[in-house]
Design a protein around this motif. Structure first.
Motif, PDB file in Angstrom:
ATOM      1  N   ASP A  37       1.196  -1.207  -0.211  1.00  0.00           N
ATOM      2  CA  ASP A  37      -0.129   0.103  -0.491  1.00  0.00           C
ATOM      3  C   ASP A  37       0.629   1.077   0.030  1.00  0.00           C
ATOM      4  OD1 ASP A  37      -2.862  -1.294  -0.191  1.00  0.00           O
ATOM      5  OD2 ASP A  37      -2.270  -1.031   2.082  1.00  0.00           O
ATOM      6  N   PHE A  38       2.052   1.304   0.672  1.00  0.00           N
ATOM      7  CA  PHE A  38       2.889   2.163   0.838  1.00  0.00           C
ATOM      8  C   PHE A  38       3.179   2.311  -0.958  1.00  0.00           C
ATOM      9  CE2 PHE A  38       7.090   4.162   2.030  1.00  0.00           C
ATOM     10  CZ  PHE A  38       7.050   4.357   2.433  1.00  0.00           C
ATOM     11  N   HIS A  39       3.961   1.454  -1.299  1.00  0.00           N
ATOM     12  CA  HIS A  39       3.711   1.710  -2.719  1.00  0.00           C
ATOM     13  C   HIS A  39       2.941   2.224  -3.295  1.00  0.00           C
ATOM     14  CE1 HIS A  39       7.081   0.493  -5.533  1.00  0.00           C
ATOM     15  NE2 HIS A  39       5.490   0.359  -6.902  1.00  0.00           N
ATOM     16  N   LYS A  40       2.272   1.933  -3.489  1.00  0.00           N
ATOM     17  CA  LYS A  40       0.433   2.884  -3.802  1.00  0.00           C
ATOM     18  C   LYS A  40       1.069   3.905  -4.289  1.00  0.00           C
ATOM     19  CE  LYS A  40      -2.794  -1.148  -3.355  1.00  0.00           C
ATOM     20  NZ  LYS A  40      -4.055  -1.492  -3.095  1.00  0.00           N
ATOM     21  N   ILE A  41       0.729   4.388  -3.062  1.00  0.00           N
ATOM     22  CA  ILE A  41       1.508   5.948  -2.881  1.00  0.00           C
ATOM     23  C   ILE A  41       2.513   6.451  -3.954  1.00  0.00           C
ATOM     24  CG2 ILE A  41       2.095   7.796  -1.049  1.00  0.00           C
ATOM     25  CD1 ILE A  41       0.690   6.489   0.712  1.00  0.00           C
ATOM     26  N   GLY A  42       3.225   5.816  -4.059  1.00  0.00           N
ATOM     27  CA  GLY A  42       4.956   6.109  -4.507  1.00  0.00           C
ATOM     28  C   GLY A  42       4.274   6.185  -6.426  1.00  0.00           C
ATOM     29  N   LYS A  43       3.323   5.429  -6.868  1.00  0.00           N
ATOM     30  CA  LYS A  43       3.064   5.383  -7.800  1.00  0.00           C
ATOM     31  C   LYS A  43       2.176   6.613  -8.387  1.00  0.00           C
ATOM     32  CE  LYS A  43       2.215   0.286  -9.093  1.00  0.00           C
ATOM     33  NZ  LYS A  43       1.794  -1.258  -9.291  1.00  0.00           N
ATOM     34  N   LEU A  44       1.360   7.024  -7.009  1.00  0.00           N
ATOM     35  CA  LEU A  44       0.640   8.282  -7.645  1.00  0.00           C
ATOM     36  C   LEU A  44       2.115   9.626  -7.494  1.00  0.00           C
ATOM     37  CD1 LEU A  44      -1.734   8.492  -4.763  1.00  0.00           C
ATOM     38  CD2 LEU A  44      -2.825   8.350  -7.237  1.00  0.00           C
ATOM     39  N   PHE A  89      13.398  13.645  -6.095  1.00  0.00           N
ATOM     40  CA  PHE A  89      12.864  13.657  -4.971  1.00  0.00           C
ATOM     41  C   PHE A  89      12.179  13.043  -4.461  1.00  0.00           C
ATOM     42  CE2 PHE A  89       9.076  14.182  -8.466  1.00  0.00           C
ATOM     43  CZ  PHE A  89       8.293  13.197  -7.471  1.00  0.00           C
ATOM     44  N   PHE A  90      11.913  13.222  -3.430  1.00  0.00           N
ATOM     45  CA  PHE A  90      11.789  11.713  -2.178  1.00  0.00           C
ATOM     46  C   PHE A  90      11.331  12.130  -1.402  1.00  0.00           C
ATOM     47  CE2 PHE A  90      15.626  12.825  -1.429  1.00  0.00           C
ATOM     48  CZ  PHE A  90      15.424  13.251   0.326  1.00  0.00           C
ATOM     49  N   ARG A  91      10.201  11.285  -0.068  1.00  0.00           N
ATOM     50  CA  ARG A  91      10.199  11.843   1.215  1.00  0.00           C
ATOM     51  C   ARG A  91      10.634  10.838   1.984  1.00  0.00           C
ATOM     52  NH1 ARG A  91       7.979  15.596   3.176  1.00  0.00           N
ATOM     53  NH2 ARG A  91       7.375  14.564   4.590  1.00  0.00           N
ATOM     54  N   GLY A 120      12.203  11.151 -15.091  1.00  0.00           N
ATOM     55  CA  GLY A 120      12.973  10.842 -16.315  1.00  0.00           C
ATOM     56  C   GLY A 120      13.396   9.680 -16.355  1.00  0.00           C
ATOM     57  N   ARG A 121      13.490   9.320 -15.104  1.00  0.00           N
ATOM     58  CA  ARG A 121      13.594   7.364 -15.893  1.00  0.00           C
ATOM     59  C   ARG A 121      13.227   6.379 -15.329  1.00  0.00           C
ATOM     60  NH1 ARG A 121      19.319   6.535 -12.092  1.00  0.00           N
ATOM     61  NH2 ARG A 121      19.217   4.630 -13.288  1.00  0.00           N
ATOM     62  N   ASN A 122      11.719   7.348 -15.075  1.00  0.00           N
ATOM     63  CA  ASN A 122      10.797   6.511 -15.041  1.00  0.00           C
ATOM     64  C   ASN A 122      11.232   4.569 -13.886  1.00  0.00           C
ATOM     65  OD1 ASN A 122       7.657   5.398 -15.288  1.00  0.00           O
ATOM     66  ND2 ASN A 122       8.499   3.928 -16.022  1.00  0.00           N
ATOM     67  N   LEU A 123      11.367   5.853 -12.437  1.00  0.00           N
ATOM     68  CA  LEU A 123      11.600   5.121 -11.450  1.00  0.00           C
ATOM     69  C   LEU A 123      11.162   5.683 -10.223  1.00  0.00           C
ATOM     70  CD1 LEU A 123      14.303   3.590 -10.595  1.00  0.00           C
ATOM     71  CD2 LEU A 123      15.456   5.321 -10.323  1.00  0.00           C
ATOM     72  N   LEU A 124      10.811   4.958  -9.116  1.00  0.00           N
ATOM     73  CA  LEU A 124      10.073   4.498  -8.130  1.00  0.00           C
ATOM     74  C   LEU A 124      10.886   2.714  -7.286  1.00  0.00           C
ATOM     75  CD1 LEU A 124       8.035   5.244  -5.928  1.00  0.00           C
ATOM     76  CD2 LEU A 124       6.487   3.564  -7.209  1.00  0.00           C
ATOM     77  N   ILE A 125      11.250   4.477  -6.217  1.00  0.00           N
ATOM     78  CA  ILE A 125      11.956   3.215  -4.935  1.00  0.00           C
ATOM     79  C   ILE A 125      10.542   3.329  -3.931  1.00  0.00           C
ATOM     80  CG2 ILE A 125      14.006   2.438  -3.993  1.00  0.00           C
ATOM     81  CD1 ILE A 125      15.037   3.535  -5.649  1.00  0.00           C
ATOM     82  N   THR A 126      10.141   2.248  -3.613  1.00  0.00           N
ATOM     83  CA  THR A 126       9.688   2.456  -2.146  1.00  0.00           C
ATOM     84  C   THR A 126      10.273   1.554  -0.601  1.00  0.00           C
ATOM     85  OG1 THR A 126       7.928   0.841  -2.167  1.00  0.00           O
ATOM     86  CG2 THR A 126       7.562   2.804  -3.192  1.00  0.00           C
TER      87      THR A 126
END
Length: 129
Positions: free
Chosen positions: A27-34, A89-91, A104-110
């Protein structure tokens, strides 16, 4: 977004808003997807795209906390978001929770950890990002 299992601490009758939220990692990852997808989740606009753009854009430089040796140095802040170099950018949350985005890199890390030293958490990415 189908987030059904969560806890959110209150301090008396007040919700601290930026702390005390407990989610499953999925669910945390879903926030990153947003954030990565400009406020869209499963094709539906949940958060206005212009808000995502504003919150992930430099609003204020933060030279007093800038540490260039860090993997993700905090160059500045957006709204509820740290701005770093190279389009990142990050939280971050206490004990090593991170949502790291580079559109730009289509990158998401949670990351959800229990590490008190936040530097140790991001150090594993030194040769990747």
């Amino acid at each position: 977004m189908n987030i059904k299992e969560f806890e959110w601490d209150n301090y008396g009758k007040y919700c601290p808003a930026s702390t005390g939220l407990y989610l499953k990692h999925s669910d945390f990852h879903k926030i990153g997807k947003l954030l990565l997808n400009n406020g869209k989740y499963d094709g539906e606009q949940i958060i206005p795209e212009n808000w995502i753009r504003e919150m992930s854009s430099m609003q204020l430089e933060t030279p007093s906390i800038y540490k260039p040796e860090r993997v993700l140095p905090k160059i500045g802040i957006g709204y509820y978001t740290f701005i770093s170099r190279d389009g990142y950018f990050f939280r971050d949350g206490s004990n090593g929770q991170y949502i790291i985005v580079n559109k730009g890199r289509n990158l998401l890390i949670t990351i959800m950890s229990i590490e008190n030293d936040m530097k140790n958490v991001t150090e594993i990415f030194r040769n990747i990002i």
